[in-house]
Design a protein around this motif. Structure first.
Motif, PDB file in Angstrom:
ATOM      1  N   ILE A 165     -29.874 -43.565 -77.369  1.00 60.38           N
ATOM      2  CA  ILE A 165     -29.970 -42.117 -77.568  1.00 60.38           C
ATOM      3  C   ILE A 165     -28.577 -41.492 -77.462  1.00 60.38           C
ATOM      4  O   ILE A 165     -27.737 -41.986 -76.701  1.00 60.38           O
ATOM      5  N   SER A 166     -28.346 -40.426 -78.235  1.00 57.84           N
ATOM      6  CA  SER A 166     -27.065 -39.731 -78.060  1.00 57.84           C
ATOM      7  C   SER A 166     -27.204 -38.825 -76.835  1.00 57.84           C
ATOM      8  O   SER A 166     -28.231 -38.171 -76.646  1.00 57.84           O
ATOM      9  N   ILE A 167     -26.182 -38.820 -76.011  1.00 59.59           N
ATOM     10  CA  ILE A 167     -26.306 -38.169 -74.695  1.00 59.59           C
ATOM     11  C   ILE A 167     -26.001 -36.664 -74.773  1.00 59.59           C
ATOM     12  O   ILE A 167     -26.600 -35.851 -74.073  1.00 59.59           O
ATOM     13  N   LYS A 168     -25.094 -36.319 -75.656  1.00 56.65           N
ATOM     14  CA  LYS A 168     -24.623 -34.925 -75.724  1.00 56.65           C
ATOM     15  C   LYS A 168     -25.787 -33.939 -75.948  1.00 56.65           C
ATOM     16  O   LYS A 168     -26.637 -34.156 -76.815  1.00 56.65           O
ATOM     17  N   GLY A 169     -25.811 -32.891 -75.139  1.00 59.48           N
ATOM     18  CA  GLY A 169     -26.828 -31.850 -75.307  1.00 59.48           C
ATOM     19  C   GLY A 169     -28.177 -32.190 -74.711  1.00 59.48           C
ATOM     20  O   GLY A 169     -29.109 -31.388 -74.776  1.00 59.48           O
ATOM     21  N   ARG A 170     -28.337 -33.378 -74.133  1.00 57.90           N
ATOM     22  CA  ARG A 170     -29.637 -33.776 -73.550  1.00 57.90           C
ATOM     23  C   ARG A 170     -29.722 -33.321 -72.102  1.00 57.90           C
ATOM     24  O   ARG A 170     -28.700 -33.057 -71.461  1.00 57.90           O
ATOM     25  N   HIS A 171     -30.959 -33.295 -71.603  1.00 57.93           N
ATOM     26  CA  HIS A 171     -31.120 -33.026 -70.185  1.00 57.93           C
ATOM     27  C   HIS A 171     -31.563 -34.321 -69.501  1.00 57.93           C
ATOM     28  O   HIS A 171     -32.522 -34.961 -69.927  1.00 57.93           O
ATOM     29  N   VAL A 172     -30.830 -34.693 -68.460  1.00 54.21           N
ATOM     30  CA  VAL A 172     -31.064 -35.978 -67.811  1.00 54.21           C
ATOM     31  C   VAL A 172     -31.619 -35.762 -66.410  1.00 54.21           C
ATOM     32  O   VAL A 172     -31.010 -35.060 -65.592  1.00 54.21           O
ATOM     33  N   GLY A 173     -32.766 -36.355 -66.136  1.00 52.99           N
ATOM     34  CA  GLY A 173     -33.316 -36.348 -64.778  1.00 52.99           C
ATOM     35  C   GLY A 173     -32.815 -37.582 -64.056  1.00 52.99           C
ATOM     36  O   GLY A 173     -32.901 -38.690 -64.596  1.00 52.99           O
ATOM     37  N   ILE A 174     -32.276 -37.382 -62.867  1.00 49.92           N
ATOM     38  CA  ILE A 174     -31.737 -38.521 -62.110  1.00 49.92           C
ATOM     39  C   ILE A 174     -32.512 -38.637 -60.805  1.00 49.92           C
ATOM     40  O   ILE A 174     -32.569 -37.679 -60.024  1.00 49.92           O
ATOM     41  N   LEU A 175     -33.129 -39.790 -60.578  1.00 49.26           N
ATOM     42  CA  LEU A 175     -33.872 -40.005 -59.332  1.00 49.26           C
ATOM     43  C   LEU A 175     -32.942 -40.626 -58.317  1.00 49.26           C
ATOM     44  O   LEU A 175     -32.376 -41.692 -58.561  1.00 49.26           O
ATOM     45  N   GLY A 176     -32.760 -39.939 -57.165  1.00 46.83           N
ATOM     46  CA  GLY A 176     -31.869 -40.448 -56.122  1.00 46.83           C
ATOM     47  C   GLY A 176     -30.577 -39.657 -56.083  1.00 46.83           C
ATOM     48  O   GLY A 176     -30.234 -38.947 -57.048  1.00 46.83           O
ATOM     49  N   ALA A 177     -29.895 -39.775 -54.932  1.00 49.85           N
ATOM     50  CA  ALA A 177     -28.664 -38.993 -54.759  1.00 49.85           C
ATOM     51  C   ALA A 177     -27.586 -39.796 -54.030  1.00 49.85           C
ATOM     52  O   ALA A 177     -26.737 -39.239 -53.348  1.00 49.85           O
ATOM     53  N   ILE A 235     -34.044 -37.639 -70.912  1.00 46.97           N
ATOM     54  CA  ILE A 235     -33.668 -38.954 -70.372  1.00 46.97           C
ATOM     55  C   ILE A 235     -33.981 -38.931 -68.878  1.00 46.97           C
ATOM     56  O   ILE A 235     -33.791 -37.911 -68.212  1.00 46.97           O
ATOM     57  N   LEU A 236     -34.452 -40.074 -68.376  1.00 47.96           N
ATOM     58  CA  LEU A 236     -34.697 -40.188 -66.939  1.00 47.96           C
ATOM     59  C   LEU A 236     -34.029 -41.476 -66.447  1.00 47.96           C
ATOM     60  O   LEU A 236     -34.197 -42.536 -67.061  1.00 47.96           O
ATOM     61  N   VAL A 237     -33.260 -41.377 -65.365  1.00 48.39           N
ATOM     62  CA  VAL A 237     -32.607 -42.583 -64.831  1.00 48.39           C
ATOM     63  C   VAL A 237     -32.986 -42.746 -63.367  1.00 48.39           C
ATOM     64  O   VAL A 237     -32.757 -41.843 -62.557  1.00 48.39           O
ATOM     65  N   ASN A 238     -33.575 -43.896 -63.031  1.00 48.20           N
ATOM     66  CA  ASN A 238     -33.866 -44.171 -61.621  1.00 48.20           C
ATOM     67  C   ASN A 238     -32.673 -44.852 -60.976  1.00 48.20           C
ATOM     68  O   ASN A 238     -32.273 -45.942 -61.385  1.00 48.20           O
ATOM     69  N   THR A 239     -32.107 -44.206 -59.961  1.00 51.47           N
ATOM     70  CA  THR A 239     -30.991 -44.837 -59.231  1.00 51.47           C
ATOM     71  C   THR A 239     -31.410 -45.189 -57.804  1.00 51.47           C
ATOM     72  O   THR A 239     -30.572 -45.630 -57.027  1.00 51.47           O
ATOM     73  N   THR A 240     -32.689 -44.961 -57.453  1.00 53.14           N
ATOM     74  CA  THR A 240     -33.144 -45.363 -56.117  1.00 53.14           C
ATOM     75  C   THR A 240     -33.470 -46.862 -56.156  1.00 53.14           C
ATOM     76  O   THR A 240     -33.685 -47.419 -57.231  1.00 53.14           O
ATOM     77  N   PRO A 241     -33.530 -47.495 -54.991  1.00 51.01           N
ATOM     78  CA  PRO A 241     -33.885 -48.928 -55.003  1.00 51.01           C
ATOM     79  C   PRO A 241     -35.389 -49.166 -55.099  1.00 51.01           C
ATOM     80  O   PRO A 241     -35.827 -50.307 -55.031  1.00 51.01           O
ATOM     81  N   VAL A 242     -36.165 -48.112 -55.299  1.00 54.39           N
ATOM     82  CA  VAL A 242     -37.631 -48.262 -55.292  1.00 54.39           C
ATOM     83  C   VAL A 242     -38.077 -49.115 -56.490  1.00 54.39           C
ATOM     84  O   VAL A 242     -37.728 -48.816 -57.630  1.00 54.39           O
ATOM     85  N   GLY A 243     -38.846 -50.173 -56.180  1.00 55.78           N
ATOM     86  CA  GLY A 243     -39.325 -51.071 -57.240  1.00 55.78           C
ATOM     87  C   GLY A 243     -38.550 -52.373 -57.296  1.00 55.78           C
ATOM     88  O   GLY A 243     -38.893 -53.294 -58.040  1.00 55.78           O
ATOM     89  N   MET A 244     -37.491 -52.452 -56.469  1.00 53.45           N
ATOM     90  CA  MET A 244     -36.666 -53.663 -56.460  1.00 53.45           C
ATOM     91  C   MET A 244     -37.400 -54.780 -55.715  1.00 53.45           C
ATOM     92  O   MET A 244     -38.077 -54.513 -54.716  1.00 53.45           O
ATOM     93  N   SER A 245     -37.273 -56.008 -56.203  1.00 53.26           N
ATOM     94  CA  SER A 245     -37.858 -57.166 -55.552  1.00 53.26           C
ATOM     95  C   SER A 245     -37.344 -57.249 -54.101  1.00 53.26           C
ATOM     96  O   SER A 245     -36.168 -56.966 -53.868  1.00 53.26           O
ATOM     97  N   PRO A 246     -38.116 -57.542 -53.092  1.00 51.94           N
ATOM     98  CA  PRO A 246     -39.510 -58.005 -53.143  1.00 51.94           C
ATOM     99  C   PRO A 246     -40.542 -56.877 -53.143  1.00 51.94           C
ATOM    100  O   PRO A 246     -41.718 -57.153 -53.000  1.00 51.94           O
ATOM    101  N   GLN A 247     -40.115 -55.621 -53.284  1.00 51.11           N
ATOM    102  CA  GLN A 247     -41.085 -54.514 -53.323  1.00 51.11           C
ATOM    103  C   GLN A 247     -41.381 -54.114 -54.777  1.00 51.11           C
ATOM    104  O   GLN A 247     -41.351 -52.928 -55.129  1.00 51.11           O
ATOM    105  N   GLY A 248     -41.608 -55.127 -55.612  1.00 46.68           N
ATOM    106  CA  GLY A 248     -41.796 -54.898 -57.040  1.00 46.68           C
ATOM    107  C   GLY A 248     -43.021 -54.077 -57.390  1.00 46.68           C
ATOM    108  O   GLY A 248     -43.136 -53.562 -58.503  1.00 46.68           O
TER     109      GLY A 248
END
Ligand code: ATR
Length: 381
Positions: free
Chosen positions: A226-238, A290-303
């Motif tokens: 996807i082209s990024i310019k002009g999009r709104h991005v949701g970012i999970l985690g801080a 666009i949505l980007v998950n940056t939290t570790p939620v879902g990482m093995s072994p908590q898949g």
């Protein structure tokens, strides 16, 4: 070849039968080795003929584009066997090195020629790091004379001093040292300074400069879909990863909302980067492209965990997870089922690594080969 056998009394009934089977399989291996050897010599003869043609045409012995094509073709031919893929680059890199040798001296583009240039990832823990597999595959595929190892580092300052003393040409920096390493360096790239995190060190004749290639990694991974310019991005985690993602996408002309569990951390990051903030519990997909998950939620072994459910997403949203273990996280599976486009965490990992490779070697990174090497490693572990 005969296998030493014990008597039936010692090993029980059937031992002779297994010993026979072992001999038989070894005879097959011997026959295959003979065939491989014959094919290897035949390949060298063809390489020598190609060398003669190149000499007539005044072409250089080394043709990195052609070599990359050979690897790509082999990898796609071999798609069925992930275990073999793990070794394809190494085995064929050796075959191609031999082919170059019969063609004559190579003027090498990289200064890693001669004594190998040494690289490492410093982190704690690093035992599961995929960086060695990825970078060693890239070195093999490009013929760059480099070695890359994972080193568990508890205290970053003496590790960086050691890097200077030993003349390591570059390093990757990972958890928990990405922020603390800044104080150990001679120079810091402006992007890394803004993100307050360094994941790459380049040793430029004794001067150590820090970079952040996570930012490039996320931009490249998203830009494939996807082209990024002009999009709104949701970012999970801080956390640190969210900072790199937000900085990267805002730098490309997007706007962003940080969705975080804790208000304090999320609101602070949002204010710093000029993004909006919403509590994760109040996530709403409507504004997002666009949505980007940056939290570790879902990482093995908590898949089995996921930061959001499919019902909270909407069709057409591009959903990227920076978690790559498992490759297809529950979030990505739910997103697919909800009609979203998905990008797995390997894309960002490989692109940040590709940028590192380019910073260290000055060569174009063999991105597809790096991805295939990592994928094979991950799926056969
Ligand atoms: P990194 O530097 O790798 O990004 P980090 O600094 O530990 O890692 O940040 C992880 C982020 O994931 C944090 O924003 C954290 O939320 P909090 O600020 O509320 O701690 C978020 N996170 C971690 N575990 C989470 C969970 N189970 N649910 C929701 N968010 C989580």
């Amino acid at each position: 070849m005969n296998t030493t056998r014990k008597s039936n009394n010692e090993t029980g009934p059937g031992a002779d039968e297994f010993a026979n089977q072992l001999d038989e399989q070894r005879r097959i291996i011997d026959r295959l080795d003979g065939e491989i050897l014959r094919l290897f010599n035949e390949r060298l003869e063809v390489a020598a003929r190609i060398g003669a043609i190149k000499a007539r045409l005044r072409l250089s012995v080394r043709d990195t584009r052609r070599e990359a094509q050979v690897f790509q073709r082999l990898m796609s031919l071999n798609q069925g066997s992930l275990l073999a893929n793990r070794y394809v680059v190494r085995v064929f890199a050796a075959l191609m090195a031999a082919a170059r040798d019969v063609q004559g001296p190579v003027s090498h583009p990289a200064d890693g020629f001669g004594t190998p240039a040494i690289f490492a990832v410093f982190g704690n823990p690093v035992v599961h790091s995929l960086s060695p597999v990825m970078h060693n595959a890239a070195f093999a595929a490009t013929g760059y004379n480099g070695i890359y190892a994972a080193i568990r580092v508890k205290d970053i300052r003496p590790a960086v001093s050691g890097m200077r003393a030993l003349g390591l040409k570059g390093a990757s920096i990972t958890i928990p040292h990405k922020e603390s390493v800044l104080a150990c360096l001679d120079d810091i790239d402006p992007t890394a300074r803004r993100i307050k995190a360094v994941n790459t060190i380049v040793n430029d004749e004794g001067s150590l400069k820090g970079f952040n290639t996570d930012c490039d990694g996320v931009i490249q991974a998203l830009a494939e879909k996807i082209s990024i310019k002009g999009r709104h991005v949701g970012i999970l985690g801080a956390g640190g990863a969210a900072r790199a993602v937000a900085f990267g996408v805002i730098g490309q002309g997007a706007t962003a909302t940080i969705f975080n569990r804790s208000r304090e951390k999320g609101a602070a990051l949002a204010a710093e980067l000029g993004a909006d903030f919403e509590p994760l519990s109040e996530f709403a997909a409507e504004r997002c492209d666009i949505l980007v998950n940056t939290t570790p939620v879902g990482m093995s072994p908590q898949g089995q965990d996921t930061p959001l459910l499919g019902e909270q997403l909407q069709p057409g949203l591009v959903v990227m997870d920076i978690v790559y273990n498992p490759l297809k996280t529950r979030l990505l599976r739910e997103a697919e089922a909800a009609g979203c486009e998905t990008i797995d965490g390997l894309s960002m990992f490989v692109h940040q690594g590709a940028r590192q490779f380019e910073l260290w070697t000055g060569l174009a990174a063999p991105v597809d080969i790096m991805r295939m090497a990592v994928e094979a490693e991950l799926l056969t572990k």
